[in-house]
Write an enzyme that holds these catalytic residues in place. Structure first.
Site, PDB file in Angstrom:
ATOM      1  N   CYS A 115       0.805  -1.276  -0.016  1.00 50.47           N
ATOM      2  CA  CYS A 115       0.068   0.033  -0.075  1.00 50.47           C
ATOM      3  C   CYS A 115       0.895   1.146  -0.182  1.00 50.47           C
ATOM      4  CB  CYS A 115      -0.753  -0.132   1.256  1.00 50.47           C
ATOM      5  SG  CYS A 115      -1.862  -1.317   1.484  1.00 50.47           S
TER       6      CYS A 115
ATOM      7  N   GLY B 134      -0.105   0.701  -4.991  1.00 50.64           N
ATOM      8  CA  GLY B 134      -1.578  -0.223  -4.938  1.00 50.64           C
ATOM      9  C   GLY B 134      -2.439   0.479  -5.774  1.00 50.64           C
TER      10      GLY B 134
ATOM     11  N   ASN C  88       0.070   0.578   5.794  1.00 45.17           N
ATOM     12  CA  ASN C  88       1.168   0.078   4.778  1.00 45.17           C
ATOM     13  C   ASN C  88       1.959  -1.049   5.624  1.00 45.17           C
ATOM     14  OD1 ASN C  88       2.760  -0.419   2.945  1.00 45.17           O
ATOM     15  ND2 ASN C  88       4.121   1.309   3.053  1.00 45.17           N
ATOM     16  N   GLY C  89       1.735  -2.271   5.130  1.00 43.38           N
ATOM     17  CA  GLY C  89       2.389  -3.520   5.644  1.00 43.38           C
ATOM     18  C   GLY C  89       1.539  -4.701   6.031  1.00 43.38           C
TER      19      GLY C  89
ATOM     20  N   TYR D   3      12.875  -2.614  -6.313  1.00 43.01           N
ATOM     21  CA  TYR D   3      11.995  -2.068  -7.497  1.00 43.01           C
ATOM     22  C   TYR D   3      10.410  -1.837  -6.757  1.00 43.01           C
ATOM     23  CZ  TYR D   3      10.195  -7.042  -6.639  1.00 43.01           C
ATOM     24  OH  TYR D   3       9.762  -8.196  -6.011  1.00 43.01           O
TER      25      TYR D   3
ATOM     26  N   SER E  22      11.000  -0.660 -13.912  1.00 43.12           N
ATOM     27  CA  SER E  22      11.902  -0.524 -12.700  1.00 43.12           C
ATOM     28  C   SER E  22      13.319  -1.171 -13.143  1.00 43.12           C
ATOM     29  CB  SER E  22      11.256  -1.012 -11.426  1.00 43.12           C
ATOM     30  OG  SER E  22      10.891  -2.572 -11.700  1.00 43.12           O
TER      31      SER E  22
ATOM     32  N   ASP F 284      16.694  -7.944 -15.856  1.00 35.23           N
ATOM     33  CA  ASP F 284      15.456  -7.762 -15.220  1.00 35.23           C
ATOM     34  C   ASP F 284      15.502  -7.193 -13.859  1.00 35.23           C
ATOM     35  OD1 ASP F 284      12.777  -7.280 -14.654  1.00 35.23           O
ATOM     36  OD2 ASP F 284      12.138  -9.497 -15.291  1.00 35.23           O
ATOM     37  N   ASP F 285      14.747  -7.020 -12.779  1.00 35.45           N
ATOM     38  CA  ASP F 285      14.895  -6.636 -11.535  1.00 35.45           C
ATOM     39  C   ASP F 285      14.700  -8.047 -10.615  1.00 35.45           C
ATOM     40  OD1 ASP F 285      12.278  -6.590 -11.376  1.00 35.45           O
ATOM     41  OD2 ASP F 285      12.192  -4.574 -11.471  1.00 35.45           O
TER      42      ASP F 285
END
Length: 511
Positions: A16, A42, A117-118, A258, A299, A361-362
């Site tokens: 989030c 999000g 957030n988490g 990322y 990213s 790529d990441d």
């Protein structure tokens, strides 16, 4: 949730983004713009709660921020000089409207609004205990647990009720809590998620997930919220204290790889520069002869720049992304995800044909999208495709706020590197080492360990994971994972407060 990386859109998803402001007449509008800068964190739902003369008002809905607030009347109804907002991707709870935040609680004597957030790793246990005591939950989100804990606390002062509740939580969390009288910001004792404090030119305070959101609304960065801190902002000013002094810093390394925007800074480290260093380290560690370097948008592009510079190879736009297709990582089935990839990415044949390509790529999580992209490059005429990943092999689940809590979806947990290479159809496949990753981020940290959570790669979890421990039982039996004890004291609450005051003084903010 990556800032546009296709592999991550079909696999790893961030939890989030949150944004709050106090003492600003256009608080809801500012929150709306702040959330726009956090949309990458999000896209499942969005909401804003505004404080108008001590009365809290809520607007929320499913979808992107612009979809939820497409009708301008929704923002117009959110009057007031303080607000908190949230953009959501579910890591706990279903996707119904009842889980869209900020959550609201209307008690007989007070209103509370909460954005999170988490991921709270002992939420299931806490919820069961609360329900046994008669609590009735209105959502399936782990966030609601905190509201119940605050309300049931016997502490005499509201701030102490919040501290009491926070000390019962485990896992990764950054909270914004608004009452009619104040805005509270709290970070978990490990600092898993990024959280920053800023200030507007007129003195209004802003607290949000990333510094990029501060820049969007014209706020200047003051400081990172520290692990275990509780910040109170009201009409009297700002107060910074600790609800616990048992803290360490274990910022989730995924933020640097990322999740965060490349223009954000986390604990003094610019995300774009860190990713460039990851790419350069990858080229030095795992170089291969080739003609061009191609990055997976978006990213991975910073890491691709670093790789190409270190390798002395052209960095070409071999993959073109349609920027006008909505992000699709929340698509519920793999078939729909892959169809979305075909809409979003095309190979540039004029660049790719007859070339030996290094594809940067990441991450590789499930591997299905990597396989599709490699096939796309071969159809465009690539002679060879060598995949280089600017992070280590993702072998273990994530529990502190990332949507990947089982091992059956992790390609590296179920296959050797050679098997992975064969499955995705690459000519070669290599990953960045954990040691080089940590060195590339170069976190300026003076506490215990290196300040990062790298559990997904090496199995070293910085704290117990409580309700999720059965997911790692097989690895624990084989000695492949280990858990740190509860945090030891990194520095005392008085020391942290002193550090906070010093940082604020350095940035010209009132203490």
């Amino acid at each position: 949730m990556a800032v546009g990386t296709v592999e991550n859109q079909s696999s790893l998803n961030e939890e989030c983004g949150i944004f709050g402001v106090w003492d600003r007449e256009d608080a809801a509008n500012m929150t709306y713009y702040g959330l726009h800068a956090l949309q990458h964190r999000g896209q499942e739902g969005a909401g804003i709660v505004a404080n108008h003369n001590g009365q809290l008002w809520q607007e929320r809905g499913l979808g992107l921020l612009g979809e939820v607030f497409h009708d301008p009347k929704r923002l117009e109804r959110l009057k007031g000089s303080a607000a908190i907002g949230h953009v959501r991707y579910a890591t706990a709870g279903n996707s119904g409207i009842e889980n869209i935040q900020p959550l609201m609680a209307n008690f007989s004597n007070e209103q509370l609004s909460l954005a999170h957030n988490g991921n709270i790793t002992n939420a299931k246990t806490l919820r069961c205990n609360l329900e046994d005591q008669g609590a009735i939950f209105q959502s399936s989100s782990d966030t609601e647990v905190l509201l119940h804990l605050i309300r049931r606390s016997n502490a005499p002062v509201f701030a102490d009720k919040v501290k009491d509740a926070l000390n019962q939580l485990r896992g990764g969390f950054a909270f914004l809590l608004m009452t009619p009288d104040a805005l509270y910001a709290a970070l978990d004792p490990h600092g898993f998620r990024p959280f920053v404090l800023g200030q507007m030119p007129d003195g209004a305070y802003v607290v949000t997930s990333e510094t990029a959101a501060l820049a969007t609304v014209g706020a200047r960065f003051i400081r990172d919220v520290q692990p275990g801190e509780l910040i109170t902002i009201n009409n009297d000013g700002i107060a910074i204290e600790h609800y616990t002094d048992k803290t360490t810093l274990n910022i989730d390394v995924m933020e640097y790889i990322y999740f965060a925007r490349p223009d954000s800074n986390i604990y003094g480290v610019n995300v774009h520069n860190a990713r460039k260093r990851m790419g350069a380290a990858l080229a030095l560690e795992r170089g291969v002869k080739a003609d061009i370097v191609v990055g997976v948008p978006n990213s991975a592009l910073s890491a691709t720049m670093g790789y190409a510079e270190a390798a002395g190879l052209p960095n070409e736009m071999g993959l073109v992304k349609n920027q006008y297709v909505a992000r699709t990582f929340i698509e519920p089935t793999q078939e729909r995800r892959e169809r979305a990839v075909r809409m979003k990415l095309t190979a540039n044949e004029a660049v790719i044909k007859d070339k030996r390509v290094i594809l940067v790529d990441d991450s590789i999580v499930r591997g299905t999208t990597s396989k599709y992209i490699i096939n796309m490059l071969r159809e465009a005429g690539a002679k060879e495709v060598h995949v280089r990943v600017a992070s280590p092999e993702f072998k273990f689940p994530a529990f502190y706020g990332v949507d990947m809590q089982t091992t059956n979806e992790l390609m590296a947990a179920n296959h050797t590197k050679d098997e992975m290479c064969e499955i995705i159809g690459a000519d070669s496949l290599e990953f960045l080492s954990v040691e080089s990753l940590v060195e590339a981020i170069d976190l300026p940290y003076f506490g215990i360990g290196n300040g990062l959570t790298t559990a997904y790669f090496d199995g070293h979890y910085p704290s117990p994971i409580y309700d999720y421990e059965p997911e790692l039982a097989q690895f624990e039996l084989r000695g492949e994972v280990d858990f740190a004890e509860e945090p030891t004291t990194m520095y005392s609450a008085d020391q942290v407060t002193s550090i906070a005051e010093q940082e604020m003084l350095e940035h010209g903010a009132p203490v």
